[in-house]
Design a protein around this motif. Structure first.
Motif, PDB file in Angstrom:
ATOM      1  N   VAL A   1       0.916  -1.252  -0.086  1.00 43.50           N
ATOM      2  CA  VAL A   1      -0.030  -0.013   0.049  1.00 43.50           C
ATOM      3  C   VAL A   1       0.746   1.122   0.080  1.00 43.50           C
ATOM      4  O   VAL A   1       2.062   1.211   0.838  1.00 43.50           O
ATOM      5  N   ALA A   2       0.524   2.377  -0.799  1.00 44.63           N
ATOM      6  CA  ALA A   2       1.217   3.640  -0.805  1.00 44.63           C
ATOM      7  C   ALA A   2       0.458   4.645  -0.931  1.00 44.63           C
ATOM      8  O   ALA A   2      -0.604   4.556  -1.430  1.00 44.63           O
ATOM      9  N   ALA A   3       0.750   5.814  -0.397  1.00 46.38           N
ATOM     10  CA  ALA A   3       0.230   6.977  -0.291  1.00 46.38           C
ATOM     11  C   ALA A   3       1.143   8.085  -1.231  1.00 46.38           C
ATOM     12  O   ALA A   3       2.353   7.920  -1.200  1.00 46.38           O
ATOM     13  N   VAL A   4       0.439   9.111  -1.824  1.00 49.02           N
ATOM     14  CA  VAL A   4       1.111   9.989  -2.692  1.00 49.02           C
ATOM     15  C   VAL A   4       1.937  10.762  -1.731  1.00 49.02           C
ATOM     16  O   VAL A   4       1.841  10.856  -0.826  1.00 49.02           O
TER      17      VAL A   4
ATOM     18  N   ALA B   1      -3.995  -0.619  -5.751  1.00 46.89           N
ATOM     19  CA  ALA B   1      -3.723  -0.211  -6.812  1.00 46.89           C
ATOM     20  C   ALA B   1      -3.616   1.071  -7.049  1.00 46.89           C
ATOM     21  O   ALA B   1      -2.399   1.555  -7.830  1.00 46.89           O
ATOM     22  N   GLU B   2      -4.613   1.886  -7.033  1.00 51.45           N
ATOM     23  CA  GLU B   2      -4.701   3.217  -7.214  1.00 51.45           C
ATOM     24  C   GLU B   2      -3.831   3.990  -6.608  1.00 51.45           C
ATOM     25  O   GLU B   2      -3.356   4.999  -6.902  1.00 51.45           O
ATOM     26  N   LEU B   3      -3.937   3.720  -5.304  1.00 57.30           N
ATOM     27  CA  LEU B   3      -2.922   4.303  -4.409  1.00 57.30           C
ATOM     28  C   LEU B   3      -1.345   4.249  -4.676  1.00 57.30           C
ATOM     29  O   LEU B   3      -0.680   5.335  -4.567  1.00 57.30           O
TER      30      LEU B   3
ATOM     31  N   ARG C   1      -0.326   3.692  -7.769  1.00 56.65           N
ATOM     32  CA  ARG C   1      -0.112   4.462  -8.987  1.00 56.65           C
ATOM     33  C   ARG C   1      -0.127   5.808  -8.755  1.00 56.65           C
ATOM     34  O   ARG C   1       0.899   6.791  -9.407  1.00 56.65           O
ATOM     35  N   LEU C   2      -0.807   6.364  -7.838  1.00 57.40           N
ATOM     36  CA  LEU C   2      -0.884   7.793  -7.828  1.00 57.40           C
ATOM     37  C   LEU C   2       0.605   8.163  -7.079  1.00 57.40           C
ATOM     38  O   LEU C   2       1.071   9.285  -7.118  1.00 57.40           O
ATOM     39  N   GLU C   3       0.827   7.402  -6.222  1.00 55.66           N
ATOM     40  CA  GLU C   3       2.150   7.870  -5.248  1.00 55.66           C
ATOM     41  C   GLU C   3       3.446   7.824  -6.467  1.00 55.66           C
ATOM     42  O   GLU C   3       4.096   8.623  -6.455  1.00 55.66           O
ATOM     43  N   ALA C   4       3.435   6.832  -7.250  1.00 50.15           N
ATOM     44  CA  ALA C   4       4.596   6.661  -8.162  1.00 50.15           C
ATOM     45  C   ALA C   4       4.622   8.022  -9.045  1.00 50.15           C
ATOM     46  O   ALA C   4       5.589   8.749  -9.184  1.00 50.15           O
ATOM     47  N   ALA C   5       3.259   8.347  -9.555  1.00 52.17           N
ATOM     48  CA  ALA C   5       3.222   9.651 -10.504  1.00 52.17           C
ATOM     49  C   ALA C   5       3.450  10.940  -9.485  1.00 52.17           C
ATOM     50  O   ALA C   5       4.364  11.775  -9.963  1.00 52.17           O
TER      51      ALA C   5
ATOM     52  N   ASP D   1       8.413   4.938  -2.050  1.00 48.34           N
ATOM     53  CA  ASP D   1       9.604   6.285  -1.777  1.00 48.34           C
ATOM     54  C   ASP D   1       9.182   7.004  -0.660  1.00 48.34           C
ATOM     55  O   ASP D   1      10.001   7.395   0.230  1.00 48.34           O
ATOM     56  N   ALA D   2       7.908   7.307  -0.334  1.00 49.51           N
ATOM     57  CA  ALA D   2       7.254   8.006   0.524  1.00 49.51           C
ATOM     58  C   ALA D   2       7.287   7.474   1.877  1.00 49.51           C
ATOM     59  O   ALA D   2       7.104   7.918   3.094  1.00 49.51           O
ATOM     60  N   GLY D   3       7.424   6.057   1.890  1.00 49.44           N
ATOM     61  CA  GLY D   3       7.047   5.244   3.064  1.00 49.44           C
ATOM     62  C   GLY D   3       5.646   4.918   3.478  1.00 49.44           C
ATOM     63  O   GLY D   3       5.722   4.561   4.687  1.00 49.44           O
ATOM     64  N   TYR D   4       5.013   5.166   2.801  1.00 44.03           N
ATOM     65  CA  TYR D   4       3.466   4.840   3.105  1.00 44.03           C
ATOM     66  C   TYR D   4       2.889   3.641   2.918  1.00 44.03           C
ATOM     67  O   TYR D   4       1.849   3.188   2.770  1.00 44.03           O
ATOM     68  N   GLY D   5       3.970   2.630   2.828  1.00 43.45           N
ATOM     69  CA  GLY D   5       3.400   1.118   2.430  1.00 43.45           C
ATOM     70  C   GLY D   5       3.381   0.315   3.697  1.00 43.45           C
ATOM     71  O   GLY D   5       4.317   0.415   4.223  1.00 43.45           O
ATOM     72  N   LEU D   6       2.308  -0.716   3.399  1.00 43.04           N
ATOM     73  CA  LEU D   6       2.401  -1.714   4.387  1.00 43.04           C
ATOM     74  C   LEU D   6       1.944  -3.040   3.742  1.00 43.04           C
ATOM     75  O   LEU D   6       1.001  -2.878   2.835  1.00 43.04           O
TER      76      LEU D   6
END
Length: 383
Positions: free
Chosen positions: A14-17, A204-206, A208-212, A372-377
């Motif tokens: 999971v990732a956040a922008v 998946a959307e999270l 994608r938005l984080e990478a962008a 990269d932002a570290g919002y993943g679990l």
């Protein structure tokens, strides 16, 4: 929780922008509203909620780290005071023994005549003068014994009071640390609950938005000219950077400073400690106490601080990249420098010259994998 959240195999990361992109766009950073239904939130709203929770968690973590460091120093102070108090009490015991002997001698009447009377009655005046000199020395020793006793009692009382206050301060810090630990665990629990509620599509959307968002933030940062120069590190900076690179892949864990896991400032402080230079433990202290350098003069090994409160830190790798321990659930990795909003940079060894013949460290495979932002679990999504 011990600081690591539950990992489940075969699930999406999971990732956040990035915070930098969200802040730049003016998106509000509001925590989830009371009673707000998770399934009704838009993906951008979920991103800001995650961003808020993670940032609050890291702020709480750095508060915990700062209190832990103060507690360590306070414990050392208590130990030093107790050691001095023990020595003072031994000296006081000896002084009391000497004073007791003096009192017994006076009680037994060891001298019936004054030295002046003995001098008048003496057949041998020179011998009497010699005896008088001895008696004067004895009298002086008695005065010194009484003075030592008084000084010893005063010192012991002062040290005892200082030791009691230092212990009270230690207990106060320990209680504060417990509250801050509970705060971190509570916030991590909120993150875990939110992430566990998301569907595979939302995950998946999270991502994608984080990478962008990261790519756009980095493009703007580089285009601004902030990284206009390339400089070799100092010998110590090179050693610190290489130590950080060797930790790539190890998990983030709040409050950890190696060797198996790190939080952000645990990684940077240990990297420089292994380079032979002690720096403060927390990111805020690193920002406040180390010499600041313009971003255009960055060299590998420098520390890059993030967010207005300096609540996150990474170590500069070069070419616009940093090595960092991002957030809970992520691992030490290489990230673009603008993956989070940059506050500034500091240099632990500002007087050291750049080394000659520098070659960047070889990065392990997968050094840039993950958020990269570290919002993943790694949390199993809801059906």
């Amino acid at each position: 929780m011990s600081g690591r959240l539950v990992r489940k195999a075969g699930t999406a990361v999971v990732a956040a922008v990035t915070a930098g992109t969200l802040l730049a766009s003016g998106t509000a950073m509001a925590a989830p509203g009371p009673g707000e239904r998770l399934e009704k939130r838009s993906v951008p709203k979920l991103l800001t909620d995650l961003q808020t929770l993670y940032r609050q968690t890291e702020e709480a973590t750095e508060r915990y780290n700062g209190t832990e460091e103060k507690l360590r120093r306070q414990q050392e102070q208590v130990g030093r005071l107790n050691a001095r108090l023990a020595k003072a009490r031994v000296a006081l015991h000896d002084s009391r023994g000497a004073a007791g002997r003096l009192a017994r001698q006076q009680y037994q009447g060891s001298s019936d005549f004054s030295s002046y009377v003995r001098l008048l009655l003496a057949r041998d005046p020179q011998q009497a003068l010699d005896q008088t000199h001895v008696l004067q020395r004895v009298s002086l020793n008695r005065v010194e014994t009484v003075d030592r006793l008084a000084d010893g009692e005063k010192e012991a009382n002062t040290l005892a009071a200082s030791a009691r206050k230092a212990l009270d301060d230690q207990l106060t810090l320990a209680e504060r640390q417990k509250r801050e630990r509970d705060d971190v665990q509570k916030r991590l629990g909120e993150v875990e609950k939110l992430l566990a509620s998301l569907t595979a599509g939302q995950l998946a959307e999270l991502a994608r938005l984080e990478a962008a968002g990261t790519a756009e933030a980095q493009r703007k940062f580089v285009a601004s000219g902030a990284l206009s120069s390339a400089r070799p590190p100092s010998s110590a900076g090179n050693a610190a950077l290489r130590y950080a690179v060797e930790q790539i892949g190890k998990p983030y864990e709040w409050g950890a400073e190696g060797p198996g896991a790190y939080d952000c400032s645990g990684l940077t402080s240990q990297a420089w400690a292994h380079a032979g230079q002690e720096i403060p433990r927390t990111s805020q202290e690193q920002w406040d106490s180390l010499e600041r350098v313009p971003l255009g003069e960055l060299r590998p090994g420098d520390l890059v601080l993030y967010f207005p409160g300096a609540t996150h830190v990474g170590i500069y790798l070069g070419d616009g990249m940093v090595v960092q321990a991002p957030r809970p659930g992520a691992a030490v990795k290489v990230s673009p420098i603008a993956a989070n909003p940059v506050l500034g940079a500091v240099r632990p060894d500002p007087s050291a010259e750049g080394m000659s013949g520098y070659r960047p460290p070889v990065l392990p495979a997968g050094a840039r994998d993950g958020s990269d932002a570290g919002y993943g679990l790694d949390v199993a999504p809801s059906p």
